[in-house]
Scaffold this motif. Structure first.
Motif, short mmCIF file in Angstrom:
data_model
loop_
_atom_site.label_atom_id
_atom_site.label_comp_id
_atom_site.label_asym_id
_atom_site.label_seq_id
_atom_site.Cartn_x
_atom_site.Cartn_y
_atom_site.Cartn_z
N UNK A 100 0.84 -1.20 0.00
CA UNK A 100 0.00 0.00 0.00
C UNK A 100 0.87 1.25 0.00
N UNK A 101 0.26 2.34 -0.45
CA UNK A 101 1.02 3.57 -0.68
C UNK A 101 1.61 4.15 0.61
N UNK A 102 0.80 4.18 1.67
CA UNK A 102 1.29 4.80 2.91
C UNK A 102 2.51 4.07 3.45
N UNK A 103 2.43 2.73 3.45
CA UNK A 103 3.56 1.95 3.98
C UNK A 103 4.79 2.10 3.08
N UNK A 104 4.57 2.18 1.75
CA UNK A 104 5.71 2.34 0.84
C UNK A 104 6.42 3.68 1.08
N UNK A 105 5.63 4.72 1.32
CA UNK A 105 6.25 6.03 1.62
C UNK A 105 7.09 5.91 2.89
N UNK A 106 6.50 5.27 3.91
CA UNK A 106 7.21 5.14 5.19
C UNK A 106 8.44 4.24 5.06
N UNK A 107 8.32 3.18 4.26
CA UNK A 107 9.47 2.28 4.08
C UNK A 107 10.64 3.04 3.44
N UNK A 108 10.33 3.89 2.45
CA UNK A 108 11.38 4.72 1.83
C UNK A 108 11.99 5.67 2.85
#
Ligand code: GRG
Length: 286
Positions: A100-108
């Motif tokens: 999901x987008x939110x987790x991908x932003x946070x992972x980056x």
């Protein structure tokens, strides 16, 4: 290259261990992209530079891990719907497609911050502390507004780039981290000014040759080898070295920049590994 790749991979595994705590999902998402099978080009350049300068590659390992984390974060964010909106990367569904987008932003974001924690949380036995600080500053600059991010914003904002602008944006977007890999390897190895300048020149030219080959592969590469669809530059109406010069001229330009890169290393006696790497990169299929 394999011995260097193994070294950095096992160090990265130590850095991104999944912890059994409420935030374990973020470690899973970070590890998913980090271990999706990249070439580890930037850590390899850094370790080969240390080796060429007579040091053990292990001395640069914290920074080698850091630069791969920053590179991976850039790929995760570049694939997001707000950027390129890509579904495949390194042959696997992109981070936001899985988590999901939110987790991908946070992972980056978490990879970017872990990079600096990793780079400077080490004893660095035998390395001058001033060099560690200087290396950290190089890393931050290469990742930021006058480096990779700067290149990305120029790319987003410009259309129909001429050769000069194309070279400028790639010198930042792709080139800044490649340049930092060599320069940081040199700084941590205690290189002197003339040596750092030579490695800087090698990496700058290598970065352009690497980008030209990237543009060529987007036209005539194989999707299975690349792990992502080809033709995305044409689909997005992007200016590339291929659209500006045609495929044959692009090929000869990447040869030319590789020769220039190799020439920069003339002052070193042990430059064989880095020269072979440069040759390999312009013949790569992925
Ligand atoms: C969105 C934070 C942010 C940055 C965007 C570097 C960048 C800027 C985006 C990455 C995507 C991209 C297409 C960059 C240009 C060429 C390049 C760096 C390709 C990927 O590098 P490789 O081939 O990848 O070393 P692997 O997967 O082998 O590590």
């Amino acid at each position: 290259m394999q011995k260097y790749i193994d070294l950095v991979d096992s160090a990265l595994r130590e850095c991104v261990k999944i912890k059994d705590n409420p935030q374990k999902k973020i470690y899973e998402a970070m590890g998913y992209s980090l271990f999706a099978g990249g070439k580890r080009l930037r850590p390899v350049i850094m370790m080969m530079t240390a080796k060429m300068l007579g040091k053990e590659p292990e001395i640069v390992l914290p920074f080698a891990c850091a630069i791969e984390m920053i590179h991976t974060y850039s790929l995760i964010h570049d694939d997001l719907p707000a950027m390129d909106n890509d579904d495949l990367r390194r042959g696997k569904p992109t981070n936001h497609k899985v988590y999901g987008e939110a987790t991908a932003i946070l992972a980056g974001d978490a990879l970017l911050t872990l990079a600096f924690e990793t780079a400077i949380s080490c004893d660095f036995e035998g390395v001058c502390k001033k060099s560690v600080i200087r290396a950290a500053a190089e890393l931050a600059k290469a990742a930021g507004a006058d480096g990779m991010i700067g290149g990305q914003i120029v790319d987003i904002d410009s259309h129909d780039e001429d050769e000069e602008l194309l070279k400028y944006l790639h010198s930042l977007k792709t080139g800044a981290l490649i340049r930092a890999s060599g320069v940081i390897g040199a700084i941590l190895s205690g290189a002197e000014g003339k040596q750092i300048d030579a490695i800087d020149g090698f990496c700058k030219n290598l970065g352009i040759a690497f980008q030209i080959q990237d543009d060529i592969l987007d036209v005539e590469g194989n999707e299975a080898d690349l792990g992502k669809p080809i033709g995305s530059d044409a689909e997005n109406n992007k200016s590339t070295y291929v659209t500006l010069f045609g495929i044959e001229k692009a090929r000869s330009l990447s040869e030319e920049y590789t020769r220039k890169a190799i020439h920069c290393l003339d002052i070193f006696e042990n430059s064989g590994e880095l020269c072979a790497l440069a040759e390999k990169l312009i013949r790569r299929k992925a």
